[in-house]
Design a protein around this motif. Sequence first.
Motif, PDB file in Angstrom:
ATOM      1  N   ALA A 231     -11.433  -3.296  -0.186  1.00  0.00           N
ATOM      2  CA  ALA A 231     -10.883  -1.981  -0.512  1.00  0.00           C
ATOM      3  C   ALA A 231      -9.697  -2.131  -1.459  1.00  0.00           C
ATOM      4  CB  ALA A 231     -10.468  -1.250   0.753  1.00  0.00           C
ATOM      5  N   GLY A 232      -9.517  -1.137  -2.314  1.00  0.00           N
ATOM      6  CA  GLY A 232      -8.442  -1.196  -3.293  1.00  0.00           C
ATOM      7  C   GLY A 232      -8.985  -1.621  -4.650  1.00  0.00           C
ATOM      8  N   PHE A 233      -8.186  -1.427  -5.685  1.00  0.00           N
ATOM      9  CA  PHE A 233      -8.708  -1.579  -7.037  1.00  0.00           C
ATOM     10  C   PHE A 233      -7.964  -2.600  -7.889  1.00  0.00           C
ATOM     11  CE2 PHE A 233      -9.658   2.685  -5.530  1.00  0.00           C
ATOM     12  CZ  PHE A 233     -11.019   2.754  -5.750  1.00  0.00           C
ATOM     13  N   SER A 234      -6.759  -3.016  -7.507  1.00  0.00           N
ATOM     14  CA  SER A 234      -5.959  -3.786  -8.450  1.00  0.00           C
ATOM     15  C   SER A 234      -5.605  -5.190  -7.986  1.00  0.00           C
ATOM     16  CB  SER A 234      -4.658  -3.033  -8.762  1.00  0.00           C
ATOM     17  OG  SER A 234      -3.922  -2.814  -7.579  1.00  0.00           O
ATOM     18  N   CYS A 235      -5.825  -5.528  -6.720  1.00  0.00           N
ATOM     19  CA  CYS A 235      -5.401  -6.834  -6.218  1.00  0.00           C
ATOM     20  C   CYS A 235      -6.285  -7.953  -6.762  1.00  0.00           C
ATOM     21  CB  CYS A 235      -5.457  -6.869  -4.689  1.00  0.00           C
ATOM     22  SG  CYS A 235      -4.284  -5.785  -3.901  1.00  0.00           S
TER      23      CYS A 235
ATOM     24  N   GLN B 150       3.986  -2.370  -9.277  1.00  0.00           N
ATOM     25  CA  GLN B 150       3.654  -1.528  -8.131  1.00  0.00           C
ATOM     26  C   GLN B 150       3.896  -2.269  -6.822  1.00  0.00           C
ATOM     27  OE1 GLN B 150      -0.387  -0.246  -8.952  1.00  0.00           O
ATOM     28  NE2 GLN B 150       0.356   1.549 -10.047  1.00  0.00           N
ATOM     29  N   GLN B 151       3.643  -3.572  -6.802  1.00  0.00           N
ATOM     30  CA  GLN B 151       3.935  -4.330  -5.578  1.00  0.00           C
ATOM     31  C   GLN B 151       5.434  -4.355  -5.293  1.00  0.00           C
ATOM     32  OE1 GLN B 151       0.259  -6.882  -4.264  1.00  0.00           O
ATOM     33  NE2 GLN B 151       2.088  -8.045  -4.678  1.00  0.00           N
ATOM     34  N   LEU B 152       6.255  -4.394  -6.342  1.00  0.00           N
ATOM     35  CA  LEU B 152       7.699  -4.366  -6.145  1.00  0.00           C
ATOM     36  C   LEU B 152       8.122  -3.031  -5.534  1.00  0.00           C
ATOM     37  CD1 LEU B 152       8.927  -6.032  -9.472  1.00  0.00           C
ATOM     38  CD2 LEU B 152       8.642  -7.089  -7.217  1.00  0.00           C
ATOM     39  N   VAL B 153       7.493  -1.934  -5.966  1.00  0.00           N
ATOM     40  CA  VAL B 153       7.769  -0.628  -5.371  1.00  0.00           C
ATOM     41  C   VAL B 153       7.364  -0.635  -3.905  1.00  0.00           C
ATOM     42  CG1 VAL B 153       7.109   1.804  -5.375  1.00  0.00           C
ATOM     43  CG2 VAL B 153       7.596   0.643  -7.538  1.00  0.00           C
ATOM     44  N   GLU B 154       6.178  -1.158  -3.618  1.00  0.00           N
ATOM     45  CA  GLU B 154       5.700  -1.174  -2.237  1.00  0.00           C
ATOM     46  C   GLU B 154       6.628  -1.983  -1.337  1.00  0.00           C
ATOM     47  OE1 GLU B 154       1.501  -1.732   0.164  1.00  0.00           O
ATOM     48  OE2 GLU B 154       1.624  -2.308  -1.945  1.00  0.00           O
ATOM     49  N   ALA B 155       7.097  -3.122  -1.815  1.00  0.00           N
ATOM     50  CA  ALA B 155       8.010  -3.938  -1.028  1.00  0.00           C
ATOM     51  C   ALA B 155       9.339  -3.225  -0.796  1.00  0.00           C
ATOM     52  CB  ALA B 155       8.248  -5.276  -1.725  1.00  0.00           C
ATOM     53  N   ALA B 156       9.827  -2.509  -1.800  1.00  0.00           N
ATOM     54  CA  ALA B 156      11.103  -1.803  -1.660  1.00  0.00           C
ATOM     55  C   ALA B 156      11.015  -0.659  -0.671  1.00  0.00           C
ATOM     56  CB  ALA B 156      11.556  -1.287  -3.025  1.00  0.00           C
ATOM     57  N   VAL B 157       9.858   0.008  -0.625  1.00  0.00           N
ATOM     58  CA  VAL B 157       9.677   1.161   0.252  1.00  0.00           C
ATOM     59  C   VAL B 157       9.383   0.746   1.688  1.00  0.00           C
ATOM     60  CG1 VAL B 157       8.065   3.069   0.716  1.00  0.00           C
ATOM     61  CG2 VAL B 157       8.990   2.739  -1.575  1.00  0.00           C
ATOM     62  N   ALA B 158       8.821  -0.439   1.875  1.00  0.00           N
ATOM     63  CA  ALA B 158       8.317  -0.857   3.185  1.00  0.00           C
ATOM     64  C   ALA B 158       9.293  -0.657   4.350  1.00  0.00           C
ATOM     65  CB  ALA B 158       7.860  -2.312   3.118  1.00  0.00           C
TER      66      ALA B 158
ATOM     67  N   THR C  96       1.858   9.706  -2.912  1.00  0.00           N
ATOM     68  CA  THR C  96       1.187  10.191  -4.132  1.00  0.00           C
ATOM     69  C   THR C  96      -0.253   9.712  -4.309  1.00  0.00           C
ATOM     70  OG1 THR C  96       1.740   8.543  -5.869  1.00  0.00           O
ATOM     71  CG2 THR C  96       3.463  10.177  -5.294  1.00  0.00           C
ATOM     72  N   ASP C  97      -0.788   8.933  -3.376  1.00  0.00           N
ATOM     73  CA  ASP C  97      -2.174   8.469  -3.536  1.00  0.00           C
ATOM     74  C   ASP C  97      -2.873   8.437  -2.175  1.00  0.00           C
ATOM     75  OD1 ASP C  97      -4.496   7.540  -4.729  1.00  0.00           O
ATOM     76  OD2 ASP C  97      -3.842   5.449  -4.763  1.00  0.00           O
ATOM     77  N   LEU C  98      -2.913   9.585  -1.522  1.00  0.00           N
ATOM     78  CA  LEU C  98      -3.477   9.650  -0.164  1.00  0.00           C
ATOM     79  C   LEU C  98      -4.998   9.781  -0.210  1.00  0.00           C
ATOM     80  CD1 LEU C  98      -0.814  11.879   1.613  1.00  0.00           C
ATOM     81  CD2 LEU C  98      -1.142   9.403   1.814  1.00  0.00           C
ATOM     82  N   ASN C  99      -5.648   8.783  -0.778  1.00  0.00           N
ATOM     83  CA  ASN C  99      -7.105   8.754  -0.760  1.00  0.00           C
ATOM     84  C   ASN C  99      -7.583   8.064   0.517  1.00  0.00           C
ATOM     85  OD1 ASN C  99      -7.956   5.803  -1.257  1.00  0.00           O
ATOM     86  ND2 ASN C  99      -6.434   6.131  -2.873  1.00  0.00           N
ATOM     87  N   PRO C 100      -8.863   8.178   0.872  1.00  0.00           N
ATOM     88  CA  PRO C 100      -9.331   7.627   2.155  1.00  0.00           C
ATOM     89  C   PRO C 100      -9.131   6.127   2.311  1.00  0.00           C
ATOM     90  CG  PRO C 100     -10.915   9.220   1.312  1.00  0.00           C
ATOM     91  CD  PRO C 100      -9.899   9.019   0.224  1.00  0.00           C
ATOM     92  N   HIS C 101      -9.011   5.367   1.202  1.00  0.00           N
ATOM     93  CA  HIS C 101      -8.718   3.942   1.329  1.00  0.00           C
ATOM     94  C   HIS C 101      -7.309   3.701   1.858  1.00  0.00           C
ATOM     95  CE1 HIS C 101     -12.012   2.890  -1.805  1.00  0.00           C
ATOM     96  NE2 HIS C 101     -12.451   2.685  -0.589  1.00  0.00           N
TER      97      HIS C 101
ATOM     98  N   ALA D  58       2.141   1.696  -3.384  1.00  0.00           N
ATOM     99  CA  ALA D  58       2.393   1.181  -4.729  1.00  0.00           C
ATOM    100  C   ALA D  58       2.809   2.249  -5.723  1.00  0.00           C
ATOM    101  CB  ALA D  58       1.144   0.468  -5.241  1.00  0.00           C
ATOM    102  N   THR D  59       2.426   3.501  -5.477  1.00  0.00           N
ATOM    103  CA  THR D  59       2.773   4.574  -6.424  1.00  0.00           C
ATOM    104  C   THR D  59       3.751   5.568  -5.792  1.00  0.00           C
ATOM    105  OG1 THR D  59       0.815   5.870  -5.781  1.00  0.00           O
ATOM    106  CG2 THR D  59       0.581   4.360  -7.651  1.00  0.00           C
ATOM    107  N   ALA D  60       4.586   5.082  -4.892  1.00  0.00           N
ATOM    108  CA  ALA D  60       5.570   5.949  -4.243  1.00  0.00           C
ATOM    109  C   ALA D  60       6.512   6.568  -5.266  1.00  0.00           C
ATOM    110  CB  ALA D  60       6.370   5.153  -3.213  1.00  0.00           C
ATOM    111  N   ALA D  61       7.007   7.755  -4.929  1.00  0.00           N
ATOM    112  CA  ALA D  61       7.907   8.486  -5.823  1.00  0.00           C
ATOM    113  C   ALA D  61       8.802   9.395  -4.980  1.00  0.00           C
ATOM    114  CB  ALA D  61       7.113   9.309  -6.830  1.00  0.00           C
ATOM    115  N   ARG D  62       9.707  10.076  -5.657  1.00  0.00           N
ATOM    116  CA  ARG D  62      10.527  11.091  -4.993  1.00  0.00           C
ATOM    117  C   ARG D  62      10.053  12.468  -5.439  1.00  0.00           C
ATOM    118  NH1 ARG D  62      15.105   8.400  -2.957  1.00  0.00           N
ATOM    119  NH2 ARG D  62      15.627   6.478  -4.094  1.00  0.00           N
TER     120      ARG D  62
END
Length: 279
Positions: A47-51, A78-86, A176-181, A196-200
Amino acid sequence: MTFQVPPPPPPGFHTAPRVPWAELDPAVRSSVQEAVGEVGDTATVWAGFSCDFAAALDTAAGSFFVKGVRCENPSVAQQLVEAAVAPYVTALSPRLVRHIRESRWDVLVFEWVDAVHADLSPGSRDLPCVADALRLLGALAPPGDDVPLAPVADRWSEYLDAAALAMLDGRSLLHTDLNPHNLLSGGGRAYVVDWATAARGPAWVDVAHAALRLMEQGHTAADADAWARQVPCWREVRTAELDALVTAQVRAWSALAAPDDARRCSAPLVALGSATRDR
């Protein structure tokens, strides 16, 4: 083996080619095992498209989900964003165990959760759990300004004037990317993964996107709106605010696609906006 083996991708599913655990750079494997212990059974996660790499790993300490990209991959940002938000989303998501940068790889190590992709079709038992997750998401304390999250309104800056963009301004943490995956269901609850695509922005934007995913699975616009009203921020969204999102998305699709395709892609959001106004 303490995890359920992820299924192979369905026919026609497009994803990045995945490096198996056994073929991953030895230094990267060593760094992962420093974090989780000696790895036994493994299974590639499709699952997922970029890894470039994604796998479930079994160890004596438990199971883990590990994903990574080569440092030349644009998805590193995007991984840096994901790590920062975690640290801010542990109530909703598996815990980030380690962020590894080794041998030109960027790797995230998460706790494993026994869950499957949420079923968003009409009548699904997952729907109340996903609504619960959205209520919790809307109540999360947002990260401080030290976490570099761009305003979601910036994504539509070329399609809206300043007054309309202000309607999409907000301080809430958005996925921002609440798809079923990215919505998992297990143990009577839902998890939200892949930030990965988190925002405010305003919390209702995520609810709108989730409602669109319900429509993709067979719900009418009225049914999707009724489901979304379980989430407090959706009940409070103003017509002008939703109109700004609809206008931005319609103009974005019109800029990216042929007229017939743009109308087809925009139609669900236009219908959701109409259902919300007519409620």
